[in-house]
Write an enzyme that holds these catalytic residues in place. Sequence first.
Site: not given
Length: 217
Positions: A194-197
């Site tokens: 998620d959230d490009r993490l």
Amino acid sequence: MSDHPVIEPDSPPGSGVARAIPESAESRDPVELFAEWYASAEEAEIPLPEGMCLATASEGGQPSVRMVLLKGFDTRGFVFFTNYGSRKAQELDENPRAALCFHWPTLERQVRINGGVTRISREESEEYFRSRARGSRIGAWASEQSRPLGSRETLEDRVRVMEERFGEGEVPLPPFWGGYRVEPQTIEFWQGRDDRLHDRLVFTREGDGWSTMRLYP
């Protein structure tokens, strides 16, 4: 007990549980881990899970890239096949290193592999060649891969010539065709989060073993 949910690495799409590369993966053999990820891609019915991007470069450093099919892998490396007169083969003769990338989008996963490249034995190539459909074996003889082709008719004429040449008999392995093995020096596992993490775990060859390192996404 922790209030945080357990994060499973192989949760199915839509399960509501985020995937992750767990810390325990850092002590794994990367080829075994690849085998598990590959099996997950097959189970997810991703079209052509064996499709991989192969990047090579000429002696002068000019890169080229194309999709090929993985035809086998083990602790020695990752195998694909081609015409030894093709552009990829010529570049590997000049500069025997390559990079591979597998992308399984529905699982939000990538695997990147870099390493040296060697030709596999003729016996290994013959074993695989015998497993191919007869038409594909004829095609391997007929195609002067990567060379200029004046018309489709020319290629079809060459196919007919080869069909007449071999008749109903065995179609042997062409002397100009066979396999290469990419011997990994690094293997990176990328898991979307998620959230490009995203999770990124890199294995680097050290002697007979591997070292590991996490990377920022």
